[in-house]
Write an enzyme that holds these catalytic residues in place. Structure first.
Site, PDB file in Angstrom:
ATOM      1  N   SER A 171       3.658 -26.920 -15.284  1.00 42.78           N
ATOM      2  CA  SER A 171       3.462 -27.367 -16.422  1.00 42.78           C
ATOM      3  C   SER A 171       3.804 -28.991 -16.042  1.00 42.78           C
ATOM      4  CB  SER A 171       4.228 -27.001 -17.596  1.00 42.78           C
ATOM      5  OG  SER A 171       4.460 -28.231 -18.667  1.00 42.78           O
ATOM      6  N   TYR A 181      13.028 -24.342 -20.246  1.00 44.56           N
ATOM      7  CA  TYR A 181      11.439 -24.331 -19.741  1.00 44.56           C
ATOM      8  C   TYR A 181      11.263 -25.347 -18.537  1.00 44.56           C
ATOM      9  CZ  TYR A 181       6.456 -24.626 -20.469  1.00 44.56           C
ATOM     10  OH  TYR A 181       5.017 -24.236 -20.083  1.00 44.56           O
TER      11      TYR A 181
HETATM   12  P1  NAI Z   1       0.173 -17.673 -24.414  1.00 44.90           P
HETATM   13  O1  NAI Z   1       1.337 -17.312 -25.142  1.00 44.90           O
HETATM   14  O2  NAI Z   1      -1.093 -17.917 -25.188  1.00 44.90           O
HETATM   15  O3  NAI Z   1      -0.058 -16.597 -23.057  1.00 44.90           O
HETATM   16  C1  NAI Z   1       1.020 -16.255 -22.379  1.00 44.90           C
HETATM   17  C2  NAI Z   1       0.631 -14.761 -22.222  1.00 44.90           C
HETATM   18  O4  NAI Z   1       1.706 -14.375 -21.343  1.00 44.90           O
HETATM   19  C3  NAI Z   1       0.860 -14.061 -23.263  1.00 44.90           C
HETATM   20  O5  NAI Z   1      -0.260 -13.130 -23.717  1.00 44.90           O
HETATM   21  C4  NAI Z   1       2.142 -13.088 -23.246  1.00 44.90           C
HETATM   22  O6  NAI Z   1       2.185 -11.730 -23.918  1.00 44.90           O
HETATM   23  C5  NAI Z   1       2.294 -13.109 -21.913  1.00 44.90           C
HETATM   24  N1  NAI Z   1       3.735 -12.785 -21.470  1.00 44.90           N
HETATM   25  C6  NAI Z   1       4.760 -13.422 -22.026  1.00 44.90           C
HETATM   26  N2  NAI Z   1       5.785 -12.808 -21.690  1.00 44.90           N
HETATM   27  C7  NAI Z   1       5.450 -11.861 -20.687  1.00 44.90           C
HETATM   28  C8  NAI Z   1       6.170 -11.043 -19.785  1.00 44.90           C
HETATM   29  N3  NAI Z   1       7.646 -10.913 -19.733  1.00 44.90           N
HETATM   30  N4  NAI Z   1       5.536 -10.169 -18.776  1.00 44.90           N
HETATM   31  C9  NAI Z   1       4.258 -10.374 -18.805  1.00 44.90           C
HETATM   32  N5  NAI Z   1       3.634 -10.984 -19.498  1.00 44.90           N
HETATM   33  C10 NAI Z   1       4.037 -11.972 -20.522  1.00 44.90           C
HETATM   34  O7  NAI Z   1       0.457 -18.954 -23.675  1.00 44.90           O
HETATM   35  P2  NAI Z   1      -0.059 -19.883 -22.592  1.00 44.90           P
HETATM   36  O8  NAI Z   1      -0.105 -21.243 -23.149  1.00 44.90           O
HETATM   37  O9  NAI Z   1      -1.539 -19.425 -22.218  1.00 44.90           O
HETATM   38  O10 NAI Z   1       0.607 -19.881 -21.300  1.00 44.90           O
HETATM   39  C11 NAI Z   1       0.276 -19.645 -20.116  1.00 44.90           C
HETATM   40  C12 NAI Z   1       1.099 -20.476 -19.156  1.00 44.90           C
HETATM   41  O11 NAI Z   1       0.784 -21.639 -19.206  1.00 44.90           O
HETATM   42  C13 NAI Z   1       2.527 -20.510 -19.386  1.00 44.90           C
HETATM   43  O12 NAI Z   1       3.225 -20.215 -18.086  1.00 44.90           O
HETATM   44  C14 NAI Z   1       3.075 -21.750 -20.024  1.00 44.90           C
HETATM   45  O13 NAI Z   1       4.365 -21.993 -19.579  1.00 44.90           O
HETATM   46  C15 NAI Z   1       2.145 -22.639 -19.193  1.00 44.90           C
HETATM   47  N6  NAI Z   1       1.724 -23.816 -19.879  1.00 44.90           N
HETATM   48  C16 NAI Z   1       1.378 -23.755 -21.139  1.00 44.90           C
HETATM   49  C17 NAI Z   1       1.077 -25.110 -21.960  1.00 44.90           C
HETATM   50  C18 NAI Z   1       0.454 -25.082 -23.328  1.00 44.90           C
HETATM   51  O14 NAI Z   1       0.547 -26.202 -24.021  1.00 44.90           O
HETATM   52  N7  NAI Z   1       0.115 -23.960 -23.950  1.00 44.90           N
HETATM   53  C19 NAI Z   1       1.323 -26.192 -21.371  1.00 44.90           C
HETATM   54  C20 NAI Z   1       1.630 -26.022 -19.931  1.00 44.90           C
HETATM   55  C21 NAI Z   1       1.807 -24.985 -19.402  1.00 44.90           C
END
Ligand code: NAI
Length: 322
Positions: free
Chosen positions: A143, A156
């Protein structure tokens, strides 16, 4: 790049950015594994892929569990006949609260998923990929928060900083094997990350942070302004094709990183420290994102996002970070 029949393993592939990446890599010809801790997310994603006849296989996986990770790698080889050539580690969680209110469980959960989850993936897949001898890709999702301090998201931002370092380290280490590394660093994406607390395990639930429906809703309103998940998938693929190690998915990427790293340079000198103090008075600490995103984030903070839990008596809400 020719993606035809390449095996692509994506953590967090059930929802959000991981689901967007799964769509883009599947449409490009990859055989895809989506691994996620949420069964409901996997089921929803699989409905999408079944309708399109895509070769996608779901695996229920908690990335913090390295035995389960090894089993998921075995299952991938059984289903698709070989280890993946592309591993995209996108699973991640966030929790907001003052750094000084952080509890052991806040670090153990957030760093556990975001960092331990990623090195579990590296330790699991790198030997298999080297033995397969076909080269490949290790993609990790960090991120923009990994480039600087975040007083309201210490677990984070430190986990994301570590991932940026891991990607550069593995890039150097695995060059001789033809395995490339890249870290994808978005700012804000239109995903469900505001609901990440729902996946928080009970044994790590002792948080120092305040969580309310209002603050979650305000965080959601910030997220919906972010990058579309399919665009996140396309930008991930574009970064790989450009061969960059750090993929900042915005046109003004150099300026963004100059801003983020300038602070680090300023931390090194007395003159820089004076500059930082002056900027702090102007409230310039959070540098990334559009003005609207910054406004929404500030509104979320006013609604309680990032407050300490009520029973924490050492956090003075008047001592706000700049
Ligand atoms: P999201 O919550 O929509 O998707 C994340 C997915 O990871 C979910 O399906 C969740 O069930 C899964 N997950 C969570 N814990 C887990 C575990 N222990 N084992 C396996 N799967 C697990 O969130 P998003 O935004 O799609 O996040 C994806 C990546 O992007 C993350 O690493 C987040 O930190 C990063 N990110 C997100 C931003 C945002 O604004 N949404 C900005 C910058 C980075």
């Amino acid at each position: 790049m020719d993606y035809t029949n390449k095996i692509c393993f994506i953590t967090g592939g059930g929802a959000g950015a991981g689901f967007g990446q799964a769509q883009i890599f599947s449409e490009a010809g990859c055989r895809v594994v989506i691994a996620d801790v949420r069964k409901d997310a996997l089921d929803d994603a699989m409905r999408h892929f079944h309708e399109r006849g895509a070769e996608v296989h779901p695996i229920l996986l908690d990335v913090t569990d390295h035995e389960a990770y090894a089993a998921a790698a075995d299952e991938t080889e059984t289903v698709f006949g070989a280890p993946p050539e592309i591993v995209i580690q996108t699973a991640g969680v966030n929790a907001f609260g003052p750094a000084e209110a952080s509890a052991y469980d806040d670090f153990d959960w957030v760093v556990g998923v975001n960092l331990r989850g990623v090195y579990n993936g590296l330790v699991t897949f790198v030997p298999r990929m080297i033995r397969a001898g076909k080269g490949g890709w290790l993609v990790m999702v960090a991120s923009l928060a990994g480039f600087g301090p975040d007083p309201l998201a210490a677990p984070y931002s430190c986990s994301k900083a570590a991932i940026i370092n891991l990607a550069t380290t593995y890039h150097e280490a695995l060059k001789p094997y033809g395995i490339k590394s890249m870290v994808f660093c978005p700012g804000n994406m239109n995903t469900q990350i505001h609901l990440a607390h729902k996946t928080r395990p009970k044994n790590l639930s002792n948080s120092g942070y305040f969580l309310s429906e209002a603050s979650v809703e305000m965080y959601r309103r910030h997220n919906v302004l972010g990058m579309d998940i399919r665009e996140a998938g396309r930008r991930t693929m574009k970064g790989m094709e450009e061969g960059v190690v750090i993929c900042i998915p915005y046109e003004d990427r150099e300026d963004i990183i100059k801003n983020e790293t300038r602070r680090m340079i300023d931390y090194c000198t007395p003159e820089g420290m004076i500059r930082l103090e002056e900027e702090a008075k102007k409230g310039n600490l959070r540098s990334s994102g559009t003005e609207e995103e910054a406004d929404r984030m500030n509104a979320a903070i006013s609604a309680g996002l990032g407050k300490a839990k009520d029973d924490i008596d050492w956090v003075d809400p008047n001592k706000k970070h700049s």
